[in-house]
Design an enzyme around this catalytic site. Structure first.
Site, PDB file in Angstrom:
ATOM      1  N   GLU A 230      46.131  75.160  29.931  1.00  0.00           N
ATOM      2  CA  GLU A 230      45.138  74.409  31.251  1.00  0.00           C
ATOM      3  C   GLU A 230      43.844  74.892  30.720  1.00  0.00           C
ATOM      4  O   GLU A 230      43.055  75.687  31.815  1.00  0.00           O
ATOM      5  CB  GLU A 230      45.587  74.504  32.665  1.00  0.00           C
ATOM      6  CG  GLU A 230      46.842  73.462  33.169  1.00  0.00           C
ATOM      7  CD  GLU A 230      47.744  74.158  33.789  1.00  0.00           C
ATOM      8  OE1 GLU A 230      48.541  73.057  34.474  1.00  0.00           O
ATOM      9  OE2 GLU A 230      47.872  75.466  34.791  1.00  0.00           O
ATOM     10  N   GLU A 313      53.674  68.407  33.413  1.00  0.00           N
ATOM     11  CA  GLU A 313      53.872  69.270  33.817  1.00  0.00           C
ATOM     12  C   GLU A 313      54.648  68.684  34.940  1.00  0.00           C
ATOM     13  O   GLU A 313      53.730  68.413  35.980  1.00  0.00           O
ATOM     14  CB  GLU A 313      53.213  70.492  34.525  1.00  0.00           C
ATOM     15  CG  GLU A 313      53.389  71.741  33.673  1.00  0.00           C
ATOM     16  CD  GLU A 313      52.748  72.715  33.828  1.00  0.00           C
ATOM     17  OE1 GLU A 313      52.030  73.205  35.018  1.00  0.00           O
ATOM     18  OE2 GLU A 313      52.118  74.510  33.058  1.00  0.00           O
TER      19      GLU A 313
END
Length: 715
Positions: A230, A313
């Site tokens: 990320e 996720e």
């Protein structure tokens, strides 16, 4: 993982419905622990056997080849789909972190993941677990990554590896090793700083070659390797990302799928991805958000035909910080959100499929509006996942998600294994062994670091746990005001009169906390000599996400008494071993143990002073008997009526307890930590032991502790 927290009216930080994350004698204690461990015949971590690859593969009839030769296997991306051995493939995966599960339970948790319907396991690799000090590599016990990956392969689960070097994961400093802070000058992590890149190269030169025989195309389970994590939520240093890609390609070749994960917004994807077909760009987003517009956006950041829709996720639950209500998410809502992805042939990886535990000192932390708004994570990483912290699957979330996956799975789901049996072994009666202060000879500076001003934990090589700061100041009449502008994370302050000598018990003055920093008013204190000042600082976990991740520990400013700097400090490390470290059994420790024994009379005098209700940190020990091997089962230690501290069972660092803050009351004890015969418990209680000095073993978790009488907080 990105954390965006909202403030409730009570001030506690709670996430929006599945919002996207992340937003000398000091050695004497080791002796005591060592003595306990030496009494235990069976080590906590038995050596794990190497799990060989099967001699043939399910879809092929030729023998397994050496990893130097290609086998007839292929995992690839084409036509906006994943392809496994020439057939379209949908990833229905789940995160399961080997470092949060006792190795003897890896197979149990993986079998339950298969029963949930998963065909893929995703796991992070924490650099700090595997290289706890510079150049010291650990790939044994709970860090035996290769055994975990081989076990996935044995169970016909393919693997997505999140190699970092930064991982987030609610893990201390996002997996970055804290010894980076001890370097001068300190490298700038997550950047193209040459010093940092050199360290990453050294780390990956050791890590990535382990993947080569385990790559899917070479006959192993690994289908993809993630670059960073990320990054678009943190920075935009494309040179850094490209350097990582070059390193990975150099070790893994050009056929291995590399991927990035970023939050499903244009800004995050612009900053965190490498456009083109060099790296596959995956996304994650709020559970319950409409997934398909985000998958459409994802396509813009992948080469045409190379963008299978994948949420890496998919949040099944949420994390919980100390002082918050235990986070829960609705099972049917979660299952319905997953179905919205699967019904149009999308892929998803559950975060988490099984959370596990933050054993030892490795829990992470988050921050809010500034670095003082500090929110450390619980020892439990249950995450309200379908496979609970203790491995239980007889729950509504597991059943709801399994029903959805069963409708879209290409193969029938395996039967569901039963929950592991839990038991209570009754109360454990403890004895007070020693004051923490009695472990030190403050007149001997050979075991201390000295400087005019306080030094950080990292600068004295104390990367986890506790550091004791000691100095003295001149006595005078009247009250005194102490302030520590910057302490990470929690400081307990004590004073004593130096003329009273070694038998004097330091008096507790108060606590300075990072999140509620306040000045302390010292009581009127009669002393005809200098006054000793002791400040015990606890590192409660480094921040793992956001702009304040550069999170050194200890006293990070001057200390002021009545507005004047206090100088002339001694720093005493407290060597409590971490999750991946074994106590040192050596002649020095044995000699120190003899000294420990010689102090027994003095300690008995201390133990008889009825100080159980004081704020003085002290060690307590006890044991309980398991008479038959068949009775060695999972249990929990209940710390209701205790204050705050850490606990070791058979020399295994279970982690922190803090029932006064809550919500976690009980710590999970996996059966493999226990053994037939005597089992030993050692506690460092920092504040207020149970007046009866009893810890109860119980057969279930409990998240109802804390000042608010907390229950689950439904998101």
């Amino acid at each position: 993982m990105v954390l965006r927290l909202k403030k409730t009216n009570s001030g506690a930080s709670t996430p929006p419905a599945m919002a996207k994350k992340r937003s000398s004698k000091a050695t004497l204690f080791l002796i005591f622990i060592s003595f306990i461990a030496l009494c235990a015949i069976v080590p906590v971590f038995a050596p794990l056997p190497s799990i060989p690859f099967p001699s043939r593969h399910r879809h092929h009839h030729h023998a397994h080849h050496s990893h130097h030769k290609k086998v007839d296997r292929k995992f690839e991306i084409a036509n906006d789909m994943f392809w496994k051995d020439g057939e379209p493939f949908r990833i229905i995966g789940g995160d399961l972190h080997y470092f949060r599960v006792h190795p003897e339970y890896w197979e149990d948790r993986l079998l339950k993941a298969k029963a949930l319907g998963l065909n893929t396991i995703q796991t992070y690799i924490p650099w700090n677990l595997h290289e706890p000090t510079p150049g010291k590599l650990v790939f044994e016990g709970i860090a035996n990554l290769e055994s975990f990956l081989n076990l996935c392969h044995k169970l016909d689960l393919i693997v997505m590896v999140r190699a970092g070097p930064y991982i987030c994961a609610e893990w201390d400093w996002g997996g970055l090793p804290s010894w980076l802070f001890s370097m001068s000058p300190s490298p700038k992590p997550r950047s193209s700083d040459p010093t940092f890149l050199q360290l990453v190269e050294r780390w990956w030169d050791n890590l990535l070659p382990k993947f080569v025989p385990l790559l899917f195309d070479n006959g192993g389970p690994i289908i993809m390797v993630q670059i960073e994590n990320e990054y678009g939520s943190y920075g935009s240093d494309k040179a850094y990302l490209r350097h990582l890609i070059t390193l990975a390609r150099g070790h893994l070749g050009h056929d291995t799928i590399l991927y990035t994960t970023d939050g499903g917004s244009r800004e995050n994807l612009e900053k965190g991805t490498i456009r083109g077909d060099t790296v596959y760009s995956a996304v994650d987003f709020t559970t319950g958000d409409a997934p398909w517009p985000i998958f459409k956006l994802q396509k813009e950041f992948n080469t045409p035909g190379k963008s299978p829709p994948l949420s890496t996720e998919f949040y099944t639950g949420w994390l919980t910080h100390w002082g918050e209500k235990n986070a829960k998410t609705d099972a049917d809502f979660t299952a319905a959100a997953l179905e919205e992805i699967l019904r149009k042939n999308g892929s998803a990886v559950l975060y988490m499929a099984h959370g596990g535990s933050n054993f030892g000192f490795y829990n992470g932390a988050n921050t809010g509006t500034d670095e003082a708004d500090y929110q450390p994570d619980l020892t439990s990483y249950d995450y309200d996942a379908p496979i609970r912290e203790d491995g239980d699957v007889d729950n509504s979330k597991f059943k709801a998600i399994r029903r959805v996956i069963a409708r879209y799975s290409s193969v029938p789901l395996p039967s569901v294994p039963p929950d592991n049996e839990k038991t209570s072994y009754g109360p454990i009666h403890l004895q007070r062994q020693s004051s923490l202060f009695d472990m030190f000879d403050f007149t001997n500076s050979s075991k201390a670091f000295e400087s005019e001003n306080p030094m950080s934990m990292e600068n004295v090589g104390q990367f986890f746990g506790f550091l004791l700061y000691v100095t003295e100041y001149k006595a005078r009449s009247g009250r005194r005001i102490l302030s520590i502008p910057k302490v990470h994370d929690r400081a307990q302050v004590f004073i004593s009169c130096s003329s009273e000598g070694r038998g004097a018990t330091p008096i507790y003055v108060g606590t300075v906390e990072r999140w509620l920093n306040k000045k302390l008013s010292f009581p009127e204190f009669q002393c005809h000599s200098n006054i000793n000042l002791y400040i015990l600082v606890e590192n409660m976990g480094r921040v793992n996400y956001g702009p304040f991740i550069f999170d050194r520990k200890g006293i990070l400013s001057s200390v002021y008494l009545d507005g004047n700097k206090v100088q002339g400090w001694k720093m005493f490390p407290i060597p409590l071993h971490n999750l991946n470290e074994a106590p040192n059994y050596n002649p020095i420790v044995q000699a120190a143990y003899s000294a420990f024994s010689e102090k027994s009379t003095f300690r008995k005098r201390l133990m008889n002073k009825s100080e159980n209700a004081s704020k003085e940190p002290a060690f307590y020990s006890g044991h309980f008997l398991i008479d038959k091997s068949s009775r060695v089962k999972d249990t929990f230690l209940s710390f209701k009526n205790w204050g705050k501290g850490i606990v070791f069972v058979n020399d295994f660092n279970l982690g922190r307890y803090w029932p006064l803050k809550g919500p976690q009351c009980n710590l999970y004890v996996p059966a493999p930590v226990l053994k037939q015969g005597d089992n030993f418990v050692v506690i460092l209680e920092l504040e207020s032991p149970d007046p009866k000095l009893v810890v109860h073993t119980v057969d279930e978790p409990d998240f109802t502790c804390g000042v608010n009488g907390m229950n689950a907080h439904q998101l």
